[in-house]
Design an enzyme around this catalytic site. Structure first.
Site, PDB file in Angstrom:
ATOM      1  N   MET A   1       0.848  -1.175   0.000  1.00  0.00           N
ATOM      2  CA  MET A   1       0.000   0.000   0.000  1.00  0.00           C
ATOM      3  C   MET A   1       0.892   1.236   0.000  1.00  0.00           C
ATOM      4  SD  MET A   1      -2.914  -1.323  -0.268  1.00  0.00           S
ATOM      5  CE  MET A   1      -4.243  -0.262   0.177  1.00  0.00           C
ATOM      6  N   THR A   2       0.287   2.369   0.065  1.00  0.00           N
ATOM      7  CA  THR A   2       1.044   3.598  -0.150  1.00  0.00           C
ATOM      8  C   THR A   2       0.144   4.801   0.057  1.00  0.00           C
ATOM      9  OG1 THR A   2       2.541   4.651  -1.696  1.00  0.00           O
ATOM     10  CG2 THR A   2       0.528   3.782  -2.613  1.00  0.00           C
ATOM     11  N   THR A   3       0.677   5.961  -0.236  1.00  0.00           N
ATOM     12  CA  THR A   3      -0.129   7.175  -0.306  1.00  0.00           C
ATOM     13  C   THR A   3       0.233   7.912  -1.584  1.00  0.00           C
ATOM     14  OG1 THR A   3      -0.102   7.385   2.113  1.00  0.00           O
ATOM     15  CG2 THR A   3      -0.803   9.312   0.855  1.00  0.00           C
ATOM     16  N   ASP A  18       4.659   8.735  -1.540  1.00  0.00           N
ATOM     17  CA  ASP A  18       5.755   8.306  -0.686  1.00  0.00           C
ATOM     18  C   ASP A  18       6.612   7.340  -1.502  1.00  0.00           C
ATOM     19  OD1 ASP A  18       3.654   6.248  -0.533  1.00  0.00           O
ATOM     20  OD2 ASP A  18       5.011   5.278   0.867  1.00  0.00           O
TER      21      ASP A  18
END
EC number: 3.4.25.1
Length: 196
Positions: A1-3, A18
């Site tokens: 996952m991430t942003t 990110d």
């Protein structure tokens, strides 16, 4: 996952992410590229499985290049988003969940950002959007501080602040911030270190 974050400004657009890629609960990569240049003026940002993001980006790059060669004109972001939607829908049974933002020029004066889900549904972003495991955290900052008259310069600062907020709270986001801008001057890339 991430942003990943997209912000529409009066003089362009900003995409930010990110740099952390996770495999389960393990940090797999601290320098993952989640914003991928598709053309010299269109960018694709993705949350979800990095391999699927890279795969769909390669197909989109090739398809856009072929269409530009055949039509002898530059494709805009609306055409790229529609093509991406078609590619995602065709591959809907083979890809892991993805959240995508595609940004670029609509014409010589306007810039756009479009959000796509993993099976191809498109939404035009009129102000800002955040996606991924840390997206809901970043949205708090974006909602509190976004101004419809924001400049790209201020949107960069807002994206950085929203990502730092996400990195502070989301265990699947971290290890630096990558920011791209698209303006009349073209595409520019910034990389900012962030505390984990």
């Amino acid at each position: 996952m991430t942003t990943i974050i997209g912000i529409k400004a009066r003089d362009g657009v900003v995409l930010a992410s990110d740099k952390q890629a996770s495999m389960g609960n393990i940090v797999e990569d601290k320098r993952a590229q989640k914003i991928i240049p598709i053309t010299d003026y269109i960018l694709l940002a993705g949350s979800g499985t990095v391999a699927d993001l890279q795969h769909i980006a390669k197909i989109l790059k090739t398809e856009l290049k072929l269409r530009e060669l055949y039509s002898r004109r530059t494709m805009n972001v609306i055409e790229a988003a529609n093509l991406l939607s078609h590619l995602l829908y065709q591959n809907r049974f083979y890809l892991n969940p993805l959240g995508l933002l595609i940004a670029g020029p609509i014409n010589s004066k306007e810039f756009g950002i479009y959000s796509l889900d993993g099976i191809g549904a498109i939404s035009e972003i009129k102000d800002y959007f955040a996606e991924g495991s840390g997206g809901v955290i970043a949205l708090g900052t974006l909602e509190a501080e976004y101004n419809p008259d924001i400049t790209v310069r201020d949107a960069i600062k807002l994206a950085e602040k929203a990502l730092k907020s996400s990195i502070a709270r989301d265990v699947f986001s971290g290890y630096g911030i990558e920011i791209y801008t698209i303006t009349k001057k073209g595409v520019e890339k910034l990389f900012l270190e962030a505390q984990k």
